[in-house]
Motif scaffolding. Structure first.
Motif, PDB file in Angstrom:
ATOM      1  N   SER A 135       0.859  -1.186   0.000  1.00  0.00           N
ATOM      2  CA  SER A 135       0.000   0.000   0.000  1.00  0.00           C
ATOM      3  C   SER A 135       0.893   1.233   0.000  1.00  0.00           C
ATOM      4  O   SER A 135       2.002   1.223   0.543  1.00  0.00           O
ATOM      5  CB  SER A 135      -0.930   0.012   1.217  1.00  0.00           C
ATOM      6  OG  SER A 135      -0.204   0.028   2.424  1.00  0.00           O
ATOM      7  N   LEU A 136       0.388   2.286  -0.645  1.00  0.00           N
ATOM      8  CA  LEU A 136       1.152   3.527  -0.774  1.00  0.00           C
ATOM      9  C   LEU A 136       0.262   4.688  -0.393  1.00  0.00           C
ATOM     10  O   LEU A 136      -0.853   4.826  -0.903  1.00  0.00           O
ATOM     11  CB  LEU A 136       1.664   3.659  -2.218  1.00  0.00           C
ATOM     12  CG  LEU A 136       2.577   4.849  -2.551  1.00  0.00           C
ATOM     13  CD1 LEU A 136       3.529   4.471  -3.682  1.00  0.00           C
ATOM     14  CD2 LEU A 136       1.764   6.082  -2.942  1.00  0.00           C
ATOM     15  N   ASP A 137       0.755   5.512   0.526  1.00  0.00           N
ATOM     16  CA  ASP A 137       0.044   6.695   1.002  1.00  0.00           C
ATOM     17  C   ASP A 137       0.669   7.913   0.335  1.00  0.00           C
ATOM     18  O   ASP A 137       1.785   8.311   0.651  1.00  0.00           O
ATOM     19  CB  ASP A 137       0.183   6.781   2.532  1.00  0.00           C
ATOM     20  CG  ASP A 137      -0.623   7.925   3.144  1.00  0.00           C
ATOM     21  OD1 ASP A 137      -0.802   8.955   2.453  1.00  0.00           O
ATOM     22  OD2 ASP A 137      -1.062   7.807   4.292  1.00  0.00           O
ATOM     23  N   ARG A 138      -0.058   8.506  -0.633  1.00  0.00           N
ATOM     24  CA  ARG A 138       0.480   9.652  -1.362  1.00  0.00           C
ATOM     25  C   ARG A 138       0.748  10.843  -0.446  1.00  0.00           C
ATOM     26  O   ARG A 138       1.747  11.545  -0.590  1.00  0.00           O
ATOM     27  CB  ARG A 138      -0.509  10.109  -2.434  1.00  0.00           C
ATOM     28  CG  ARG A 138      -0.717   9.187  -3.597  1.00  0.00           C
ATOM     29  CD  ARG A 138      -1.821   9.788  -4.445  1.00  0.00           C
ATOM     30  NE  ARG A 138      -2.271   8.947  -5.514  1.00  0.00           N
ATOM     31  CZ  ARG A 138      -1.864   9.056  -6.775  1.00  0.00           C
ATOM     32  NH1 ARG A 138      -0.970   9.950  -7.091  1.00  0.00           N
ATOM     33  NH2 ARG A 138      -2.364   8.259  -7.706  1.00  0.00           N
ATOM     34  N   GLU A 139      -0.184  11.082   0.480  1.00  0.00           N
ATOM     35  CA  GLU A 139      -0.077  12.260   1.336  1.00  0.00           C
ATOM     36  C   GLU A 139       1.188  12.218   2.176  1.00  0.00           C
ATOM     37  O   GLU A 139       1.902  13.213   2.307  1.00  0.00           O
ATOM     38  CB  GLU A 139      -1.312  12.372   2.234  1.00  0.00           C
ATOM     39  CG  GLU A 139      -1.368  13.645   3.042  1.00  0.00           C
ATOM     40  CD  GLU A 139      -2.671  13.794   3.800  1.00  0.00           C
ATOM     41  OE1 GLU A 139      -2.978  14.916   4.214  1.00  0.00           O
ATOM     42  OE2 GLU A 139      -3.390  12.789   3.972  1.00  0.00           O
ATOM     43  N   ARG A 140       1.489  11.060   2.739  1.00  0.00           N
ATOM     44  CA  ARG A 140       2.680  10.912   3.583  1.00  0.00           C
ATOM     45  C   ARG A 140       3.901  10.459   2.796  1.00  0.00           C
ATOM     46  O   ARG A 140       4.996  10.411   3.333  1.00  0.00           O
ATOM     47  CB  ARG A 140       2.392   9.902   4.694  1.00  0.00           C
ATOM     48  CG  ARG A 140       1.315  10.335   5.680  1.00  0.00           C
ATOM     49  CD  ARG A 140       0.966   9.183   6.612  1.00  0.00           C
ATOM     50  NE  ARG A 140       2.146   8.634   7.259  1.00  0.00           N
ATOM     51  CZ  ARG A 140       2.186   7.422   7.822  1.00  0.00           C
ATOM     52  NH1 ARG A 140       1.109   6.656   7.813  1.00  0.00           N
ATOM     53  NH2 ARG A 140       3.287   6.986   8.393  1.00  0.00           N
ATOM     54  N   GLN A 141       3.690  10.079   1.539  1.00  0.00           N
ATOM     55  CA  GLN A 141       4.737   9.477   0.720  1.00  0.00           C
ATOM     56  C   GLN A 141       5.349   8.295   1.467  1.00  0.00           C
ATOM     57  O   GLN A 141       6.582   8.152   1.558  1.00  0.00           O
ATOM     58  CB  GLN A 141       5.809  10.507   0.353  1.00  0.00           C
ATOM     59  CG  GLN A 141       5.296  11.603  -0.574  1.00  0.00           C
ATOM     60  CD  GLN A 141       6.409  12.450  -1.166  1.00  0.00           C
ATOM     61  OE1 GLN A 141       7.542  12.440  -0.695  1.00  0.00           O
ATOM     62  NE2 GLN A 141       6.090  13.189  -2.212  1.00  0.00           N
ATOM     63  N   ALA A 142       4.457   7.459   1.984  1.00  0.00           N
ATOM     64  CA  ALA A 142       4.872   6.292   2.764  1.00  0.00           C
ATOM     65  C   ALA A 142       4.421   5.024   2.057  1.00  0.00           C
ATOM     66  O   ALA A 142       3.357   4.984   1.432  1.00  0.00           O
ATOM     67  CB  ALA A 142       4.271   6.350   4.167  1.00  0.00           C
ATOM     68  N   VAL A 143       5.246   3.986   2.176  1.00  0.00           N
ATOM     69  CA  VAL A 143       4.962   2.697   1.548  1.00  0.00           C
ATOM     70  C   VAL A 143       4.969   1.615   2.614  1.00  0.00           C
ATOM     71  O   VAL A 143       5.843   1.604   3.496  1.00  0.00           O
ATOM     72  CB  VAL A 143       6.021   2.383   0.457  1.00  0.00           C
ATOM     73  CG1 VAL A 143       5.818   0.977  -0.098  1.00  0.00           C
ATOM     74  CG2 VAL A 143       5.950   3.415  -0.655  1.00  0.00           C
ATOM     75  N   PHE A 144       3.995   0.713   2.529  1.00  0.00           N
ATOM     76  CA  PHE A 144       3.876  -0.358   3.508  1.00  0.00           C
ATOM     77  C   PHE A 144       3.779  -1.709   2.813  1.00  0.00           C
ATOM     78  O   PHE A 144       3.130  -1.841   1.773  1.00  0.00           O
ATOM     79  CB  PHE A 144       2.636  -0.164   4.385  1.00  0.00           C
ATOM     80  CG  PHE A 144       2.644   1.118   5.167  1.00  0.00           C
ATOM     81  CD1 PHE A 144       3.142   1.140   6.463  1.00  0.00           C
ATOM     82  CD2 PHE A 144       2.174   2.287   4.606  1.00  0.00           C
ATOM     83  CE1 PHE A 144       3.169   2.321   7.187  1.00  0.00           C
ATOM     84  CE2 PHE A 144       2.189   3.476   5.318  1.00  0.00           C
ATOM     85  CZ  PHE A 144       2.692   3.496   6.612  1.00  0.00           C
ATOM     86  N   CYS A 145       4.425  -2.692   3.378  1.00  0.00           N
ATOM     87  CA  CYS A 145       4.260  -4.081   2.974  1.00  0.00           C
ATOM     88  C   CYS A 145       3.590  -4.762   4.155  1.00  0.00           C
ATOM     89  O   CYS A 145       4.208  -4.951   5.201  1.00  0.00           O
ATOM     90  CB  CYS A 145       5.597  -4.734   2.651  1.00  0.00           C
ATOM     91  SG  CYS A 145       5.461  -6.467   2.139  1.00  0.00           S
TER      92      CYS A 145
END
Length: 224
Positions: A135-145
């Motif tokens: 998943s990718l959070d555009r607002e935070r520019q964070a990526v999660f597996c």
């Protein structure tokens, strides 16, 4: 069509709801157990989960927590409950539910609640992208597996973002080379792209949803 997973052990209620929603161009998959719904949720992401909170083999809360682990806030959860008590309602929200409808309910009311949640989730989805366990959070520019946050370089993030924005489509190496750049704002060369893709795969634990199209490019797609 809007894909809805509906968890309900009362066959008559389930059939009435399914028929009503399908007449309104929604795809409804009915599950009469928590176990069956869990298995389906791990295979595919629905656009909304409609769940009786109290099932013979478990609680809707288990499903809600699973949805939040897999997709965060991208999939709205609507509870159906026979109890209107404050404690029951609050408990559902604490486990991540977005709304509830108390049985017995009018189908028109249920439908309006579903539409409201879908409108809200479409706005959320603009900021959140997902594919498989990623998943990718555009607002935070964070990526999660799954639940683990993955630290990516600026270049790796740009590559992943472009691929996820085009989920289901093959992105050619030429397109990547033209649309991503290094930390200095320079377009990358072919060798840099190869190295960045290798590091990206490793950091993401070699996800099955990231496909290499040999001698052509890459594609993000949901695993079956």
């Amino acid at each position: 069509m809007t894909a809805i997973y509906y968890v309900e052990d009362d066959a008559d209620i389930a059939e009435n709801v399914k028929t009503y929603l399908e007449q309104r161009q929604m795809e409804v998959s009915v599950f009469d157990s928590v176990a069956g719904a869990k298995e389906a949720l791990r295979r595919r992401r629905p656009e909304l989960l409609l769940a009786d909170r109290n099932m013979p083999d478990g609680s809707g809360d288990e499903l809600c927590r699973l949805v939040r682990r897999l997709w965060g806030g991208q999939v709205p959860v609507l509870y159906l409950t026979v109890r209107g008590g404050t404690a029951d309602i609050v408990g559902g929200f604490e486990n991540g539910a977005d709304d509830y409808v108390v049985k017995p309910f009018a189908l028109e009311v249920l439908y309006s609640r579903i539409l409201a949640l879908l409108r809200r989730s479409s706005r959320v989805e603009e900021m959140h992208l997902s594919c498989g366990c990623l998943s990718l959070d555009r607002e935070r520019q964070a990526v999660f597996c799954r639940q683990e946050e993955i630290r990516l370089s600026s270049l790796e993030y740009q590559i992943l973002l472009l691929l996820m924005e085009n989920k289901g489509k093959t992105v050619t190496r030429k397109q990547l080379l033209e649309q991503v750049w290094d930390s200095g704002g320079n377009f990358v060369n072919d060798n840099t792209l190869t190295v960045a893709m290798k590091r990206l795969r490793e950091k993401l634990h070699n996800p099955s949803c990231l496909k290499t199209i040999r001698s052509f490019g890459y594609r993000m797609e949901e695993s079956i």
